[in-house]
Design a protein around this motif. Structure first.
Motif, short mmCIF file in Angstrom:
data_model
loop_
_atom_site.label_atom_id
_atom_site.label_comp_id
_atom_site.label_asym_id
_atom_site.label_seq_id
_atom_site.Cartn_x
_atom_site.Cartn_y
_atom_site.Cartn_z
N PHE A 67 0.84 -1.20 0.00
CA PHE A 67 0.00 0.00 0.00
C PHE A 67 0.88 1.25 0.00
O PHE A 67 0.62 2.21 -0.74
CB PHE A 67 -0.91 0.00 1.23
CG PHE A 67 -1.83 1.18 1.32
CD1 PHE A 67 -3.14 1.10 0.86
CD2 PHE A 67 -1.41 2.38 1.88
CE1 PHE A 67 -3.99 2.19 0.93
CE2 PHE A 67 -2.25 3.47 1.97
CZ PHE A 67 -3.54 3.38 1.49
N ALA A 210 -3.64 0.98 -9.71
CA ALA A 210 -2.38 0.49 -9.15
C ALA A 210 -1.23 0.66 -10.14
O ALA A 210 -0.13 1.07 -9.76
CB ALA A 210 -2.53 -0.98 -8.76
N ASN A 213 0.04 4.21 -10.52
CA ASN A 213 0.83 4.68 -9.38
C ASN A 213 2.04 3.78 -9.10
O ASN A 213 2.61 3.84 -8.01
CB ASN A 213 -0.06 4.75 -8.13
CG ASN A 213 -1.05 5.88 -8.20
OD1 ASN A 213 -0.75 7.01 -7.82
ND2 ASN A 213 -2.26 5.60 -8.68
N LYS A 215 2.38 0.67 -8.51
CA LYS A 215 2.25 -0.23 -7.36
C LYS A 215 2.68 -1.67 -7.66
O LYS A 215 2.87 -2.45 -6.74
CB LYS A 215 0.79 -0.23 -6.87
CG LYS A 215 0.39 1.07 -6.21
CD LYS A 215 1.23 1.32 -4.96
CE LYS A 215 0.93 2.65 -4.32
NZ LYS A 215 1.76 2.88 -3.12
N SER A 287 -1.92 -3.62 -2.91
CA SER A 287 -2.18 -2.77 -4.08
C SER A 287 -3.67 -2.54 -4.27
O SER A 287 -4.11 -1.46 -4.65
CB SER A 287 -1.59 -3.42 -5.34
OG SER A 287 -0.18 -3.55 -5.21
N PHE A 290 -4.86 0.10 -1.91
CA PHE A 290 -4.51 1.44 -2.41
C PHE A 290 -5.51 1.89 -3.46
O PHE A 290 -6.00 3.03 -3.43
CB PHE A 290 -3.10 1.41 -3.01
CG PHE A 290 -2.67 2.74 -3.57
CD1 PHE A 290 -2.09 3.70 -2.75
CD2 PHE A 290 -2.85 3.04 -4.92
CE1 PHE A 290 -1.70 4.93 -3.27
CE2 PHE A 290 -2.47 4.26 -5.45
CZ PHE A 290 -1.90 5.21 -4.61
N TYR A 293 -9.10 2.70 -1.87
CA TYR A 293 -9.24 3.98 -1.18
C TYR A 293 -8.95 5.17 -2.09
O TYR A 293 -9.49 6.26 -1.90
CB TYR A 293 -8.35 4.01 0.06
CG TYR A 293 -8.87 3.12 1.16
CD1 TYR A 293 -10.07 3.41 1.81
CD2 TYR A 293 -8.20 1.96 1.54
CE1 TYR A 293 -10.58 2.59 2.81
CE2 TYR A 293 -8.69 1.12 2.54
CZ TYR A 293 -9.88 1.45 3.16
OH TYR A 293 -10.39 0.63 4.16
N THR A 294 -8.12 4.97 -3.11
CA THR A 294 -7.87 6.04 -4.08
C THR A 294 -9.11 6.31 -4.92
O THR A 294 -9.39 7.46 -5.29
CB THR A 294 -6.70 5.66 -5.00
OG1 THR A 294 -5.52 5.46 -4.21
CG2 THR A 294 -6.43 6.75 -6.03
N GLN A 305 -3.71 7.80 7.42
CA GLN A 305 -3.06 8.33 6.23
C GLN A 305 -1.60 8.68 6.49
O GLN A 305 -0.86 9.04 5.58
CB GLN A 305 -3.83 9.55 5.73
CG GLN A 305 -5.24 9.19 5.27
CD GLN A 305 -6.04 10.40 4.82
OE1 GLN A 305 -5.48 11.43 4.46
NE2 GLN A 305 -7.35 10.28 4.82
N SER A 310 0.97 2.32 8.17
CA SER A 310 0.56 1.52 7.01
C SER A 310 0.18 0.09 7.42
O SER A 310 -0.65 -0.54 6.77
CB SER A 310 1.68 1.48 5.97
OG SER A 310 2.85 0.89 6.50
#
Length: 498
Positions: A67, A210, A213, A215, A287, A290, A293-294, A305, A310
């Protein structure tokens, strides 16, 4: 948490404790406590080796790490085939031939008592840190569920695991490991599938977010040795996994618990290779979290956050996003992962204390009753120390990074001595001792240098993962050279091993 979740979780906890304790009747001798009377089926031993690989470190820290960053941690898993093949070809036959409950009797045979004492001490320190880290991660999950004090959870969980592992010995450990391994795989698969279909725009959105970014990256492929690049983690993984398979009491006991040489080899190979796809599954969950929530499919509270938290994101998701029943299964899976590894560490550490210290230096002819008392007492002390370390882990930034760095430091000299003993027939006690001293200097330099001097001196800016790599290499090379120059006056057969 709904009533169904609580029911699932507490039924699991009660069931696994009662089942593990039920082996008490079969656990009346030291042989049963430490080796399960060498009568455990291959698939159970293999699942136990797998469960030892997969702890709460994997179940919570790997998703948290993915994440926060990427799949760099998966490179560690890619090193396992190398170590598992070496284990099947060399390590398993070696220990089956020696047939000692201690993984470190071989080192005494080759280099004398000091080698056995040093390496067994390093092992005990490493296991204490492992127990503490896992207890902490398990407490995070339960804290997210009930809001109970993390310290209270660490203490209660440590006591529960200590009770059933103490009562049932190795047989309880490996059989509960097998059950827990199945539960944690099922829980992780269920979570991954749920994440895929919980995305607002369907499963493809998870992959697109993912990927955008970075990931799914395995990390940088640069030659920078001060960062956890692909190459740094790969080399680190090879060394750590060679150490796991080669000189870790957890694994060696399982080689000897198998019924035949062939079953021991199959178990070692199966247990290690199974971890590869499962670790990939954990990273995929990270991933997926991530992306979840994104995409605003869910919302993280402000306190989560922070990058230092994490490891708590996955437990938060389990409690607040998963449907009733599935949350309970996932929390049970987290505890399955942690309890299996902790019980293993309790049993193996007690075995090391008995065979490498008590029977070797205090009472070599102890009765069966006295021996069992020593095993129980050692298990109790180890559980108390592990609980204390778990409490001390509360404020770390990343449990995964902390564990890897501490394991690299504490166990830096173990593998070098073992490789020197196993693969260099001309090596002797003088060469091993000089090599050990040289390796310790390197380990201390790499570990303490950054704290004392910053980046002012050469070498200390290397990443901490390389501590075990360089320490092991120096021990092996210096030990080999000194052994070549200084002939041995002591034959291996002259050194008693018990």
């Amino acid at each position: 948490m709904q009533l169904l979740d609580l029911l699932v979780f507490f039924v699991y906890m009660l069931g696994i404790t009662v089942y593990g304790g039920s082996f008490y009747r079969k656990n009346k001798t030291a042989s049963a406590f430490t080796l399960g009377n060498s009568s455990i089926p291959a698939w159970v031993v293999g699942m136990s080796i797998f469960a030892t690989f997969v702890s709460s470190i994997s179940f919570l820290a790997l998703p948290g790490n993915a994440f926060l960053t990427n799949w760099n941690a998966f490179v560690f898993s890619l090193s396992i085939p190398v170590a598992s093949v070496v284990a099947v070809l060399f390590f398993v036959p070696l220990y089956r031939r020696i047939n000692s409950p201690s993984a470190y009797a071989f080192l005494e045979q080759r280099f004398g008592p000091w080698a056995r004492v040093y390496v067994s001490t390093c092992y005990l320190l490493t296991q204490l840190m492992r127990i503490g880290t896992i207890l902490y991660l398990m407490a995070i999950a339960l804290n997210a569920v009930f809001g109970w004090s993390i310290i209270t959870i660490i203490v209660v969980t440590g006591v529960v695991v200590a009770v059933y592992s103490l009562l049932g010995g190795l047989q309880a450990v490996v059989w509960t490991d097998a059950i827990q391994g199945i539960i944690l795989i099922g829980g992780a698969l269920a979570c991954a599938v749920y994440l895929l279909f919980a995305m607002p725009e369907g499963p493809s959105q998870l992959f697109s977010i993912a990927a955008a970014n970075d990931k799914f990256s395995l990390g940088s492929f640069s030659a920078n040795l001060s960062e956890p690049t692909f190459w740094v983690v790969l080399v680190y993984g090879i060394f750590i996994n060679l150490q796991n398979y080669g000189i870790d009491q957890n694994y060696v006991q399982r080689y000897l618990a198998s019924r035949t040489d062939r079953e021991a080899k199959r178990s070692a190979l199966f247990g290690g290779l199974l971890y590869i796809p499962v670790s990939l599954l954990f990273l995929f969950i990270g991933s997926g979290l991530f992306a979840f929530y994104t995409s605003a499919a869910g919302e993280l509270p402000a306190e989560l956050q922070d990058a230092t938290r994490s490891d708590r994101i996955f437990p938060y998701f389990i409690v607040h996003e998963l449907p009733a029943g599935l949350s309970g299964l996932l929390i049970a899976s987290v505890f399955a992962a942690g309890m299996s590894t902790i019980s293993t560490s309790f049993n193996s550490s007690a075995t090391v204390f008995l065979t490498d210290y008590y029977q070797r230096y205090i009472n070599a002819n102890a009765s069966e009753r006295t021996t069992m008392r020593v095993l129980y007492g050692a298990s109790l002390v180890i559980s108390i120390l592990g609980i204390a370390i778990g409490i001390a882990m509360i404020n770390v930034k990343s449990a995964l990074d902390a564990w890897w760095q501490l394991a690299s430091i504490f166990s830096g000299g173990m593998l070098g001595l073992f490789l020197l003993a196993a693969f260099v027939r001309t090596s002797n006690a003088t060469g091993a001792l000089v090599g050990m001293i040289a390796g310790l200097i390197v380990i201390l330099w790499l570990s303490a240098g950054p704290l004392l001097f910053g980046d002012a001196l050469p070498g200390i800016h290397l990443h901490s993962y390389l501590t075990i790599v360089l320490g092991t290499s120096v021990i092996f090379l210096v030990g080999f050279l000194i052994s070549t120059w200084v002939p041995s006056r002591l034959k291996s057969a002259d050194v008693p091993v018990k």
